[in-house]
Motif scaffolding. Structure first.
Motif, PDB file in Angstrom:
ATOM      1  N   GLY A  78      -2.135 -61.603 -89.513  1.00  0.00           N
ATOM      2  CA  GLY A  78      -1.786 -62.090 -88.189  1.00  0.00           C
ATOM      3  C   GLY A  78      -1.837 -63.605 -88.137  1.00  0.00           C
ATOM      4  O   GLY A  78      -2.293 -64.263 -89.068  1.00  0.00           O
ATOM      5  N   GLU A  79      -1.348 -64.163 -87.045  1.00  0.00           N
ATOM      6  CA  GLU A  79      -1.382 -65.611 -86.856  1.00  0.00           C
ATOM      7  C   GLU A  79      -2.817 -66.062 -86.641  1.00  0.00           C
ATOM      8  O   GLU A  79      -3.507 -65.550 -85.749  1.00  0.00           O
ATOM      9  N   PRO A  80      -3.325 -66.995 -87.456  1.00  0.00           N
ATOM     10  CA  PRO A  80      -4.717 -67.417 -87.299  1.00  0.00           C
ATOM     11  C   PRO A  80      -5.057 -67.783 -85.855  1.00  0.00           C
ATOM     12  O   PRO A  80      -4.344 -68.546 -85.211  1.00  0.00           O
ATOM     13  N   GLY A  81      -6.136 -67.196 -85.367  1.00  0.00           N
ATOM     14  CA  GLY A  81      -6.600 -67.464 -84.012  1.00  0.00           C
ATOM     15  C   GLY A  81      -5.961 -66.616 -82.934  1.00  0.00           C
ATOM     16  O   GLY A  81      -6.488 -66.525 -81.826  1.00  0.00           O
ATOM     17  N   ALA A  82      -4.823 -65.967 -83.234  1.00  0.00           N
ATOM     18  CA  ALA A  82      -4.142 -65.166 -82.224  1.00  0.00           C
ATOM     19  C   ALA A  82      -4.880 -63.850 -82.003  1.00  0.00           C
ATOM     20  O   ALA A  82      -5.627 -63.369 -82.860  1.00  0.00           O
ATOM     21  N   GLY A 103      -5.963 -60.272 -82.088  1.00  0.00           N
ATOM     22  CA  GLY A 103      -5.762 -59.226 -83.075  1.00  0.00           C
ATOM     23  C   GLY A 103      -5.722 -59.703 -84.507  1.00  0.00           C
ATOM     24  O   GLY A 103      -5.658 -58.887 -85.432  1.00  0.00           O
ATOM     25  N   SER A 104      -5.771 -61.001 -84.739  1.00  0.00           N
ATOM     26  CA  SER A 104      -5.770 -61.508 -86.113  1.00  0.00           C
ATOM     27  C   SER A 104      -7.152 -61.318 -86.734  1.00  0.00           C
ATOM     28  O   SER A 104      -8.172 -61.418 -86.060  1.00  0.00           O
ATOM     29  N   ILE A 105      -7.173 -61.018 -88.028  1.00  0.00           N
ATOM     30  CA  ILE A 105      -8.423 -60.696 -88.722  1.00  0.00           C
ATOM     31  C   ILE A 105      -8.483 -61.432 -90.048  1.00  0.00           C
ATOM     32  O   ILE A 105      -7.515 -61.425 -90.816  1.00  0.00           O
ATOM     33  N   THR A 106      -9.618 -62.041 -90.319  1.00  0.00           N
ATOM     34  CA  THR A 106      -9.921 -62.560 -91.646  1.00  0.00           C
ATOM     35  C   THR A 106     -10.914 -61.597 -92.288  1.00  0.00           C
ATOM     36  O   THR A 106     -11.940 -61.264 -91.692  1.00  0.00           O
ATOM     37  N   LEU A 107     -10.593 -61.162 -93.495  1.00  0.00           N
ATOM     38  CA  LEU A 107     -11.422 -60.176 -94.189  1.00  0.00           C
ATOM     39  C   LEU A 107     -12.165 -60.848 -95.333  1.00  0.00           C
ATOM     40  O   LEU A 107     -11.599 -61.689 -96.050  1.00  0.00           O
ATOM     41  N   GLU A 108     -13.428 -60.482 -95.512  1.00  0.00           N
ATOM     42  CA  GLU A 108     -14.193 -60.983 -96.651  1.00  0.00           C
ATOM     43  C   GLU A 108     -15.166 -59.922 -97.132  1.00  0.00           C
ATOM     44  O   GLU A 108     -15.622 -59.078 -96.354  1.00  0.00           O
ATOM     45  N   HIS A 109     -15.420 -59.931 -98.454  1.00  0.00           N
ATOM     46  CA  HIS A 109     -16.544 -59.127 -98.944  1.00  0.00           C
ATOM     47  C   HIS A 109     -17.749 -60.035 -98.967  1.00  0.00           C
ATOM     48  O   HIS A 109     -17.670 -61.215 -99.316  1.00  0.00           O
ATOM     49  N   ALA A 110     -18.888 -59.495 -98.536  1.00  0.00           N
ATOM     50  CA  ALA A 110     -20.081 -60.311 -98.352  1.00  0.00           C
ATOM     51  C   ALA A 110     -21.212 -59.796 -99.225  1.00  0.00           C
ATOM     52  O   ALA A 110     -21.255 -58.615 -99.585  1.00  0.00           O
ATOM     53  N   GLN A 132      -8.903 -64.250 -85.238  1.00  0.00           N
ATOM     54  CA  GLN A 132      -9.719 -64.097 -84.034  1.00  0.00           C
ATOM     55  C   GLN A 132     -11.055 -63.457 -84.397  1.00  0.00           C
ATOM     56  O   GLN A 132     -12.088 -63.758 -83.780  1.00  0.00           O
ATOM     57  N   HIS A 133     -11.033 -62.582 -85.408  1.00  0.00           N
ATOM     58  CA  HIS A 133     -12.243 -61.888 -85.839  1.00  0.00           C
ATOM     59  C   HIS A 133     -12.450 -62.085 -87.333  1.00  0.00           C
ATOM     60  O   HIS A 133     -11.492 -62.074 -88.113  1.00  0.00           O
ATOM     61  N   LEU A 134     -13.716 -62.242 -87.719  1.00  0.00           N
ATOM     62  CA  LEU A 134     -14.106 -62.274 -89.118  1.00  0.00           C
ATOM     63  C   LEU A 134     -14.780 -60.950 -89.436  1.00  0.00           C
ATOM     64  O   LEU A 134     -15.827 -60.625 -88.863  1.00  0.00           O
TER      65      LEU A 134
END
Length: 254
Positions: free
Chosen positions: A133-137, A139-146, A92-94
Motif C-alpha cells: 500500500g501507499e506508505p502512511g495511507a 490500510g498500508s502495512i509494513t511487515l517485519e520479522h522480529a 499506517q501499521h507496523l
C-alpha cells in the motif's frame, strides 16, 4: 538495506525547517528539557521525527543533530543501529512477527511466511521491512520479522504498532492483516486500543493525545500471572538477603 547518506545529501537548515512545523520544534525543546544532558534526548527525538515523517529521513537526522548539538554522523550511528528506527517510509501499521526460538517452534515461522505471501503481489511475497500500500495511507502495512517480543508464555505472538496479539495461528494472523487492510483496527489481546504507527511513535516520544485511553486495557494475561497466583495461594516467598552476605566490593569511582 537502509539507505545511507551520500556526499551532497545533507539537507540545509532551510530544508530541515520546512520539513518540521513549529509544534514539532516545541515538542523537541520539551523532550530536551527532560534531560540534564541534551544528547540523552536522542532516542525520543528520533521517535518524534518518525511520528511526523513516518521514518527517519536525512532531514530528520539533521533536525536531531541541530537540536542536540550533535554531528549528523553521531545521529546516523544511532538511527541505523536500532531496528525500531526505519529509514524508509512505512505503512499506517507496523506488523512485527516474532520468529525467535520458542515462537518459531510454535509456528512463528509459518505465520511470517503466511503474511509474506498474503501481503505480497504478482506471485512475489512481501519482504522484511517492506510495505504494502501507499506508505502512511489507510490500510498500508509494513511487515517485519522480529526477535523476541517478550511474550513466550503466549507464543506465537505478533505485534501491531507494538500492541500484542497473542496465541496466533497462520489463519488468525492472516485475518488480522486482512482487517487492517480494510481500515479496521481489531482490539489487541492486551493493552490499549489499536491506533496507528505514527500515533504510537508520538507516544514513545512522550506526547499523548488521550493518556487515560492509551493506558487502558489489561497489560497482563492470565498465563503470565499463574506463577504469582500460585505463590500467593501457597504463601511462597523468595528468601531474603542474609545479613552476612558475602558481596563483592564496590569498585572505586574514577
Amino acid at each position: 538495506m537502509a539507505d545511507l547518506p551520500r556526499p551532497g545529501d545533507e539537507p540545509t537548515p532551510t530544508d530541515t525547517a520546512r520539513a518540521f512545523d513549529e509544534l514539532t520544534y516545541q515538542r523537541a525543546k520539551a523532550i530536551i528539557g527532560r534531560y540534564p544532558q541534551s544528547r540523552s534526548a536522542l532516542l525520543p527525538m528520533l521517535h518524534l521525527v518518525q511520528s511526523v515523517q513516518g521514518h527517519v529521513s536525512q532531514q530528520g537526522i539533521s533536525f536531531c543533530a541541530e537540536q542536540l548539538g550533535l554531528s549528523t554522523a553521531e545521529v546516523s550511528a544511532v538511527a541505523t543501529f536500532y531496528t525500531m528506527y526505519k529509514r524508509r517510509p512505512g505503512g499506517q501499521h507496523l506488523v512485527s512477527v516474532c520468529t525467535n526460538t520458542l515462537c518459531a517452534a510454535l509456528g512463528g515461522d509459518l505465520i511470517y511466511k503466511k503474511l509474506c505471501d498474503r501481503l505480497g503481489s504478482d506471485g512475489k511475497p512481501l519482504g522484511h521491512e517492506q510495505t504494502v500500500g501507499e506508505p502512511g495511507a489507510t490500510g498500508s502495512i509494513t511487515l517485519e520479522h522480529a526477535e523476541c517480543l517478550a511474550a513466550c508464555d503466549l507464543g506465537p505472538v505478533l505485534q501491531v504498532n507494538y500492541e500484542y496479539y497473542d496465541n496466533q495461528t497462520p489463519q488468525s494472523a492472516a485475518e488480522l492483516v486482512d482487517a487492517l487492510r480494510r481500515g479496521e483496527k481489531p482490539d489487541p489481546t492486551r493493552g490499549a486500543p489499536l491506533t496507528d504507527w505514527r500515533t504510537v511513535e508520538r507516544e514513545l516520544a512522550g506526547f499523548f493525545d488521550d493518556l487515560p485511553t492509551s493506558a487502558a486495557g489489561n497489560s497482563a494475561a492470565d498465563e503470565t500471572l499463574v506463577g504469582a497466583r500460585l505463590a500467593e495461594t501457597n504463601g511462597w516467598t523468595a528468601p531474603g538477603m542474609p545479613d552476612n552476605a558475602d558481596l563483592p566490593p564496590v569498585p572505586e569511582k574514577k
